[in-house]
Design an enzyme around this catalytic site. Structure first.
Site: not given
Ligand code: F6R
Length: 249
Positions: A72, A143, A145, A150
């Site tokens: 990313d 979280n 991801h 996400e």
């Protein structure tokens, strides 16, 4: 179901993963198809990259027949930006090993808005053209991801533009001068891209990751927690330190 390997600390875990990587690289001759790695940024892989650098320096491990694809990049940050993942990867690894620069692929955060769709397709195609990813390295967000996929991410998505979760922006704010400077969007390999890697190694360290690691491995497979999709991957290993593994059953 992923396997888990638990080590006393991040260095021991990273060194063990680096041994696997070195064996993969050495299993190919100079005229064989290059080995293709998917790479992550963040603080988690730093000891792993340090060990790869040491293997290059002290143990003649050459990366000349290696191709890399990063997961990313923040949208709006270019290579010269110290917060860009391009910059991070060069500083933490690529500047210190002999991987040819033409073999390094990192999503271009400066892609023009009207070219993003085509660009994401071309990133995906470039992965296919070299025969797919042999080993994908992952961290995990607090979280759940993976890459920047996400909660809510689609299981089958390919490289795409995503909005960053507020939790991710707060977690990553420490690397920026001010909270408002953390980009709101990124280009990321999709969960589908990640899951098509032949093998996946996810690293996680510390108590902070213990609850999400347990959920990813033992909770339901759900797009509320993209890392849980790894339960369905045929060859995934979680490399954990004892703190990150502390809540596993
Ligand atoms: C980075 C990436 C992210 C990180 C995750 C964990 O390329 O894809 O999924 O792996 O945010 O970040 P750290 O390692 O900083 O805890």
């Amino acid at each position: 179901m992923p396997t888990t390997q638990v080590y006393p600390d991040p260095i021991a875990a990273s060194n063990s993963l680096a041994v696997e990587v070195a064996a993969l690289i050495r299993s190919r001759g100079p005229n064989d198809r290059p080995i293709v790695f998917g790479l992550a940024t963040g603080t988690t892989p730093l000891p792993f990259y340090a060990e790869l650098e040491r293997l290059y320096r002290d143990e003649n491990l050459s990366f000349k027949n290696v191709i890399t694809f990063n997961l990313d990049e923040y949208l709006g940050l270019g290579p010269q930006d110290p917060q860009s993942y391009w910059h991070f990867m060069h500083e933490s690894l690529f500047d210190h090993i002999d991987v040819p620069s033409a073999h390094i692929n990192i999503p271009n955060g400066m892609t023009a808005p009207d070219d993003l769709e085509r660009y994401c397709r071309s990133y995906e195609q470039a992965i296919q053209e070299v025969g797919g990813i042999d080993l994908q390295i992952l961290g995990i967000g607090s979280n759940g991801h993976i890459g920047f996929n996400e909660p809510g991410a689609a299981r089958d998505a390919h490289t795409l533009v995503v909005d960053l979760a507020e939790k991710t922006r707060t977690d990553n704010a420490a690397f920026f001068d001010a909270d408002e400077e953390v980009p709101t969007r990124a280009i990321t390999m999709g969960c589908g891209t990640i899951l098509s890697a032949k093998r996946i190694a996810l690293m996680a360290w510390g108590e902070r990751k213990a609850a999400i690691v347990r959920e990813a491995l033992h909770g339901p497979v759900t797009n509320d927690l993209p890392a849980s999709f790894l339960q369905e991957h045929p060859d995934t290993t979680f490399y954990l330190d004892t703190a990150a593994a502390s809540l596993l059953p």
